[in-house]
Write a protein that holds these residues in place. Structure first.
Motif, PDB file in Angstrom:
ATOM      1  N   LYS A  52     -33.176 -24.765  -5.210  1.00 47.80           N
ATOM      2  CA  LYS A  52     -33.539 -25.900  -4.349  1.00 47.80           C
ATOM      3  C   LYS A  52     -33.772 -27.142  -5.191  1.00 47.80           C
ATOM      4  CE  LYS A  52     -35.641 -23.524  -0.406  1.00 47.80           C
ATOM      5  NZ  LYS A  52     -36.917 -23.129   0.208  1.00 47.80           N
ATOM      6  N   ASP A  53     -34.498 -26.977  -6.317  1.00 45.49           N
ATOM      7  CA  ASP A  53     -34.755 -28.116  -7.202  1.00 45.49           C
ATOM      8  C   ASP A  53     -33.446 -28.706  -7.717  1.00 45.49           C
ATOM      9  OD1 ASP A  53     -37.431 -27.831  -6.809  1.00 45.49           O
ATOM     10  OD2 ASP A  53     -37.845 -26.845  -8.727  1.00 45.49           O
ATOM     11  N   ARG A  54     -32.549 -27.801  -8.154  1.00 45.30           N
ATOM     12  CA  ARG A  54     -31.263 -28.283  -8.676  1.00 45.30           C
ATOM     13  C   ARG A  54     -30.485 -29.009  -7.592  1.00 45.30           C
ATOM     14  NH1 ARG A  54     -28.545 -23.546 -10.342  1.00 45.30           N
ATOM     15  NH2 ARG A  54     -30.518 -22.458 -10.516  1.00 45.30           N
ATOM     16  N   LEU A  55     -30.501 -28.462  -6.375  1.00 41.81           N
ATOM     17  CA  LEU A  55     -29.806 -29.123  -5.266  1.00 41.81           C
ATOM     18  C   LEU A  55     -30.408 -30.490  -4.990  1.00 41.81           C
ATOM     19  CD1 LEU A  55     -29.157 -26.211  -2.743  1.00 41.81           C
ATOM     20  CD2 LEU A  55     -27.465 -27.516  -4.019  1.00 41.81           C
ATOM     21  N   LYS A  56     -31.756 -30.566  -5.011  1.00 41.04           N
ATOM     22  CA  LYS A  56     -32.421 -31.857  -4.804  1.00 41.04           C
ATOM     23  C   LYS A  56     -31.984 -32.853  -5.870  1.00 41.04           C
ATOM     24  CE  LYS A  56     -36.706 -30.305  -2.590  1.00 41.04           C
ATOM     25  NZ  LYS A  56     -38.109 -29.997  -2.842  1.00 41.04           N
ATOM     26  N   GLU A  57     -31.953 -32.395  -7.129  1.00 39.73           N
ATOM     27  CA  GLU A  57     -31.515 -33.260  -8.227  1.00 39.73           C
ATOM     28  C   GLU A  57     -30.092 -33.745  -7.990  1.00 39.73           C
ATOM     29  OE1 GLU A  57     -31.868 -31.692 -12.242  1.00 39.73           O
ATOM     30  OE2 GLU A  57     -33.912 -31.017 -11.797  1.00 39.73           O
ATOM     31  N   GLN A  58     -29.212 -32.800  -7.622  1.00 35.32           N
ATOM     32  CA  GLN A  58     -27.814 -33.165  -7.391  1.00 35.32           C
ATOM     33  C   GLN A  58     -27.700 -34.171  -6.256  1.00 35.32           C
ATOM     34  OE1 GLN A  58     -25.879 -29.389  -6.794  1.00 35.32           O
ATOM     35  NE2 GLN A  58     -25.553 -29.044  -8.984  1.00 35.32           N
ATOM     36  N   VAL A  59     -28.468 -33.940  -5.188  1.00 29.98           N
ATOM     37  CA  VAL A  59     -28.426 -34.855  -4.042  1.00 29.98           C
ATOM     38  C   VAL A  59     -28.892 -36.244  -4.460  1.00 29.98           C
ATOM     39  CG1 VAL A  59     -29.550 -35.390  -1.839  1.00 29.98           C
ATOM     40  CG2 VAL A  59     -28.590 -33.129  -2.219  1.00 29.98           C
ATOM     41  N   SER A  60     -30.003 -36.304  -5.235  1.00 31.88           N
ATOM     42  CA  SER A  60     -30.494 -37.619  -5.631  1.00 31.88           C
ATOM     43  C   SER A  60     -29.508 -38.295  -6.591  1.00 31.88           C
ATOM     44  CB  SER A  60     -31.902 -37.540  -6.237  1.00 31.88           C
ATOM     45  OG  SER A  60     -31.878 -36.783  -7.417  1.00 31.88           O
ATOM     46  N   THR A  61     -28.886 -37.507  -7.468  1.00 32.50           N
ATOM     47  CA  THR A  61     -27.858 -38.066  -8.363  1.00 32.50           C
ATOM     48  C   THR A  61     -26.697 -38.630  -7.545  1.00 32.50           C
ATOM     49  OG1 THR A  61     -28.428 -36.458 -10.071  1.00 32.50           O
ATOM     50  CG2 THR A  61     -26.292 -37.530 -10.277  1.00 32.50           C
ATOM     51  N   LEU A  62     -26.269 -37.851  -6.540  1.00 28.88           N
ATOM     52  CA  LEU A  62     -25.171 -38.319  -5.687  1.00 28.88           C
ATOM     53  C   LEU A  62     -25.563 -39.583  -4.936  1.00 28.88           C
ATOM     54  CD1 LEU A  62     -23.779 -34.963  -4.261  1.00 28.88           C
ATOM     55  CD2 LEU A  62     -22.630 -36.533  -5.801  1.00 28.88           C
ATOM     56  N   LYS A  63     -26.828 -39.653  -4.472  1.00 34.40           N
ATOM     57  CA  LYS A  63     -27.288 -40.855  -3.770  1.00 34.40           C
ATOM     58  C   LYS A  63     -27.238 -42.064  -4.691  1.00 34.40           C
ATOM     59  CE  LYS A  63     -30.196 -38.942  -0.126  1.00 34.40           C
ATOM     60  NZ  LYS A  63     -31.570 -38.648   0.291  1.00 34.40           N
ATOM     61  N   VAL A  64     -27.687 -41.869  -5.942  1.00 33.47           N
ATOM     62  CA  VAL A  64     -27.651 -42.967  -6.920  1.00 33.47           C
ATOM     63  C   VAL A  64     -26.202 -43.418  -7.132  1.00 33.47           C
ATOM     64  CG1 VAL A  64     -28.009 -43.519  -9.362  1.00 33.47           C
ATOM     65  CG2 VAL A  64     -29.804 -42.376  -8.074  1.00 33.47           C
ATOM     66  N   GLN A  65     -25.295 -42.447  -7.321  1.00 36.31           N
ATOM     67  CA  GLN A  65     -23.879 -42.782  -7.515  1.00 36.31           C
ATOM     68  C   GLN A  65     -23.326 -43.519  -6.302  1.00 36.31           C
ATOM     69  OE1 GLN A  65     -22.113 -38.981  -8.384  1.00 36.31           O
ATOM     70  NE2 GLN A  65     -22.514 -39.141 -10.588  1.00 36.31           N
ATOM     71  N   GLN A  66     -23.718 -43.055  -5.109  1.00 36.25           N
ATOM     72  CA  GLN A  66     -23.245 -43.690  -3.880  1.00 36.25           C
ATOM     73  C   GLN A  66     -23.736 -45.138  -3.807  1.00 36.25           C
ATOM     74  OE1 GLN A  66     -24.833 -42.024  -0.258  1.00 36.25           O
ATOM     75  NE2 GLN A  66     -22.979 -42.456   0.881  1.00 36.25           N
ATOM     76  N   ASP A  67     -25.023 -45.342  -4.172  1.00 37.70           N
ATOM     77  CA  ASP A  67     -25.564 -46.703  -4.173  1.00 37.70           C
ATOM     78  C   ASP A  67     -24.796 -47.590  -5.145  1.00 37.70           C
ATOM     79  OD1 ASP A  67     -27.382 -45.892  -2.320  1.00 37.70           O
ATOM     80  OD2 ASP A  67     -29.085 -45.730  -3.712  1.00 37.70           O
ATOM     81  N   LYS A  68     -24.516 -47.048  -6.353  1.00 38.52           N
ATOM     82  CA  LYS A  68     -23.753 -47.823  -7.340  1.00 38.52           C
ATOM     83  C   LYS A  68     -22.384 -48.190  -6.791  1.00 38.52           C
ATOM     84  CE  LYS A  68     -25.876 -46.044 -11.578  1.00 38.52           C
ATOM     85  NZ  LYS A  68     -25.695 -45.139 -12.727  1.00 38.52           N
ATOM     86  N   LEU A  69     -21.725 -47.200  -6.145  1.00 37.63           N
ATOM     87  CA  LEU A  69     -20.402 -47.460  -5.575  1.00 37.63           C
ATOM     88  C   LEU A  69     -20.477 -48.514  -4.479  1.00 37.63           C
ATOM     89  CD1 LEU A  69     -18.808 -43.898  -5.393  1.00 37.63           C
ATOM     90  CD2 LEU A  69     -18.086 -45.802  -6.816  1.00 37.63           C
ATOM     91  N   LEU A  70     -21.540 -48.450  -3.663  1.00 41.13           N
ATOM     92  CA  LEU A  70     -21.713 -49.453  -2.609  1.00 41.13           C
ATOM     93  C   LEU A  70     -21.843 -50.847  -3.208  1.00 41.13           C
ATOM     94  CD1 LEU A  70     -24.092 -47.846   0.055  1.00 41.13           C
ATOM     95  CD2 LEU A  70     -21.839 -48.820   0.441  1.00 41.13           C
ATOM     96  N   VAL A  71     -22.654 -50.946  -4.269  1.00 37.13           N
ATOM     97  CA  VAL A  71     -22.828 -52.248  -4.929  1.00 37.13           C
ATOM     98  C   VAL A  71     -21.496 -52.737  -5.478  1.00 37.13           C
ATOM     99  CG1 VAL A  71     -23.895 -53.370  -6.918  1.00 37.13           C
ATOM    100  CG2 VAL A  71     -25.273 -51.929  -5.427  1.00 37.13           C
ATOM    101  N   LYS A  72     -20.753 -51.825  -6.147  1.00 38.26           N
ATOM    102  CA  LYS A  72     -19.428 -52.200  -6.673  1.00 38.26           C
ATOM    103  C   LYS A  72     -18.528 -52.690  -5.551  1.00 38.26           C
ATOM    104  CE  LYS A  72     -18.811 -49.370 -10.835  1.00 38.26           C
ATOM    105  NZ  LYS A  72     -18.078 -48.219 -11.397  1.00 38.26           N
ATOM    106  N   GLN A  73     -18.553 -51.946  -4.445  1.00 37.16           N
ATOM    107  CA  GLN A  73     -17.714 -52.306  -3.289  1.00 37.16           C
ATOM    108  C   GLN A  73     -18.106 -53.690  -2.769  1.00 37.16           C
ATOM    109  OE1 GLN A  73     -15.059 -50.458  -2.047  1.00 37.16           O
ATOM    110  NE2 GLN A  73     -14.678 -52.364  -0.989  1.00 37.16           N
ATOM    111  N   GLN A  74     -19.419 -53.941  -2.689  1.00 41.05           N
ATOM    112  CA  GLN A  74     -19.890 -55.252  -2.232  1.00 41.05           C
ATOM    113  C   GLN A  74     -19.404 -56.346  -3.175  1.00 41.05           C
ATOM    114  OE1 GLN A  74     -24.085 -54.506  -2.045  1.00 41.05           O
ATOM    115  NE2 GLN A  74     -24.019 -53.697   0.043  1.00 41.05           N
ATOM    116  N   HIS A  75     -19.500 -56.085  -4.484  1.00 44.92           N
ATOM    117  CA  HIS A  75     -19.019 -57.064  -5.462  1.00 44.92           C
ATOM    118  C   HIS A  75     -17.528 -57.300  -5.287  1.00 44.92           C
ATOM    119  CE1 HIS A  75     -22.533 -56.888  -8.543  1.00 44.92           C
ATOM    120  NE2 HIS A  75     -22.964 -56.807  -7.299  1.00 44.92           N
ATOM    121  N   ARG A  76     -16.778 -56.194  -5.104  1.00 45.32           N
ATOM    122  CA  ARG A  76     -15.333 -56.316  -4.903  1.00 45.32           C
ATOM    123  C   ARG A  76     -15.041 -57.140  -3.653  1.00 45.32           C
ATOM    124  NH1 ARG A  76     -14.201 -50.695  -5.225  1.00 45.32           N
ATOM    125  NH2 ARG A  76     -14.603 -50.220  -7.389  1.00 45.32           N
ATOM    126  N   ASP A  77     -15.759 -56.832  -2.575  1.00 45.09           N
ATOM    127  CA  ASP A  77     -15.562 -57.584  -1.329  1.00 45.09           C
ATOM    128  C   ASP A  77     -15.858 -59.061  -1.543  1.00 45.09           C
ATOM    129  OD1 ASP A  77     -14.929 -55.195  -0.157  1.00 45.09           O
ATOM    130  OD2 ASP A  77     -16.812 -54.991   0.965  1.00 45.09           O
TER     131      ASP A  77
END
Length: 120
Positions: A52-77
């Motif tokens: 469960k801890d590892r899954l939580k870590e993975q989920v939070s890592t994925l959320k961080v990556q998603q946020d970074k991608l969103l910011v990149k996308q916003q910059h691109r837009d």
């Protein structure tokens, strides 16, 4: 007759003894199983918790990556919008300078025509 009664009592005593032994053996088996299963269940609980801890870590890592991608996308837009705006501005500037040149050409042609008419 006494011999029969004694043998019946002996059989009963033995029967009870066997019953007690069976109970002892069953109790011992149960205790052994507990000794085995307690640690195993602890391991299972620990494994579940760490998963469960590892899954939580993975989920939070994925959320961080998603946020970074969103910011990149916003910059691109934003960059794409800037580029489109710049392109519109350039097109407008070109169109207006082209129309200015056309007007200048037209007025030059008219001037040339006037000069020709004067010569004639």
């Amino acid at each position: 007759h006494m011999g029969e009664v004694n043998s019946i009592e002996l059989i009963q005593l033995r029967w009870e003894e066997v019953g007690r032994r069976e109970q002892l053996v069953a109790k011992e088996m149960h205790e052994r199983q507990l000794k085995i299963w307690r640690p195993l269940s602890q391991v299972a609980l620990w494994a579940e918790a760490s998963t469960k801890d590892r899954l939580k870590e993975q989920v939070s890592t994925l959320k961080v990556q998603q946020d970074k991608l969103l910011v990149k996308q916003q910059h691109r837009d934003r960059d794409a919008n800037r580029a489109a705006e710049e392109s519109r501005r350039l097109r407008y500037a070109l169109d207006s300078s082209a129309s200015i040149h056309r007007n200048e050409l037209d007025s030059l042609k008219r001037a040339i025509d006037r000069l020709r008419r004067r010569r004639v």
